[in-house]
Design an enzyme around this catalytic site. Sequence first.
Site, PDB file in Angstrom:
ATOM      1  N   HIS A   1      -1.070   0.365   6.980  1.00  0.00           N
ATOM      2  CA  HIS A   1      -1.260   1.271   5.847  1.00  0.00           C
ATOM      3  C   HIS A   1      -0.099   2.260   5.748  1.00  0.00           C
ATOM      4  CE1 HIS A   1      -5.046  -0.095   4.194  1.00  0.00           C
ATOM      5  NE2 HIS A   1      -5.493  -0.271   5.429  1.00  0.00           N
TER       6      HIS A   1
ATOM      7  N   HIS B   1       0.803  -1.227   0.000  1.00  0.00           N
ATOM      8  CA  HIS B   1       0.000   0.000   0.000  1.00  0.00           C
ATOM      9  C   HIS B   1       0.835   1.277   0.000  1.00  0.00           C
ATOM     10  CE1 HIS B   1      -3.391   2.632   0.951  1.00  0.00           C
ATOM     11  NE2 HIS B   1      -2.652   3.153   1.918  1.00  0.00           N
TER      12      HIS B   1
ATOM     13  N   GLU C   1      -4.482  -0.164  11.357  1.00  0.00           N
ATOM     14  CA  GLU C   1      -5.868   0.272  11.516  1.00  0.00           C
ATOM     15  C   GLU C   1      -6.592  -0.382  12.687  1.00  0.00           C
ATOM     16  OE1 GLU C   1      -8.610   1.756   8.624  1.00  0.00           O
ATOM     17  OE2 GLU C   1      -7.318   1.018   7.029  1.00  0.00           O
TER      18      GLU C   1
ATOM     19  N   GLU D   1      -3.825  -4.744   9.524  1.00  0.00           N
ATOM     20  CA  GLU D   1      -4.091  -3.774   8.450  1.00  0.00           C
ATOM     21  C   GLU D   1      -3.085  -2.614   8.436  1.00  0.00           C
ATOM     22  OE1 GLU D   1      -8.093  -2.804   7.228  1.00  0.00           O
ATOM     23  OE2 GLU D   1      -8.871  -4.079   8.832  1.00  0.00           O
TER      24      GLU D   1
END
Length: 298
Positions: A272, A230, A287, A270
């Site tokens: 990012h 990402h 997250e 998660e």
Amino acid sequence: MQKTTHPGIREFSVAGAEEGPYGIAAGPDDALWLTFAQSGEIARLTLDGQVSRYSAGSASCRPTVITRGPDGALWFARSDGHIGRITTGGELTEFALPDLAANPFGICAGPDGAMWFTEMSTDRIGRITVHGDISHFALPVAGAFPSFITPGPDGALWFTLNQADAIGRIDLDGEVALHSLPGGTAPVGITCGSDGALWFVGIAAGKVGRLEVDGTLREFPLAAPGAKPHAITAAPSGDCWFTQWGANRVGRITPDGHIAEYDLPTAGSEPHGIAIGPDGAAWTALEIGSVARITHDH
């Protein structure tokens, strides 16, 4: 390909799992700054884990990417059509874009002393001065979904076009050039490496890419096809660090393309945004409500 499970990872709880965080940046105050996309807040995290929280606007403003500005403040994009600025003391200034549905996302400081940002819904690149004067430059492609943006080694700004499978370049006069990528790349994060090349990640292809300013491209596949890389950031050491939210890992790639991948200790975290902290370690926003600090042995 090297895979390391415990390279020296420490997690800090900074928020509730329903709050974020999403973006992360090193501030001028020896702290990390975070966006809480779900609660509409900005947070300051010290190296020993102390957290201070500030409003980023309304609770639904969805702050995403954050970066350090040339004025000693932190600047961030808000999905509600605003660019935000917050001082290290927590003072917030909001700048409304002409089109509140523009969906700004990536943001960086340019070589001209202004902030440059992408608008995912309008296919434009924006520029805002530290005084709040806004101008726009249209891209020569529709539905491209411009995402992250970074200053390049050549005095221009470079950005990813997620749905167009391309990397864009815009100079300070607004002239745009596009570099096509293989179909199905879907680039997202981009950074300028210490080797003078642009490094980016393809979220759909599961690859890290290296693009020279003359258009020469190299690609490096990741171990997991569904890694979904990402964000990516360059370290002073010459390496680049990147997140893989599909594989629950953080990766590191050397200038010659050697990749090491590190499993995060909490499943489904998660990852990012990612940044190099004032301590030289890689810090990533999770997250689930945490931040991870990752180091490795040189």
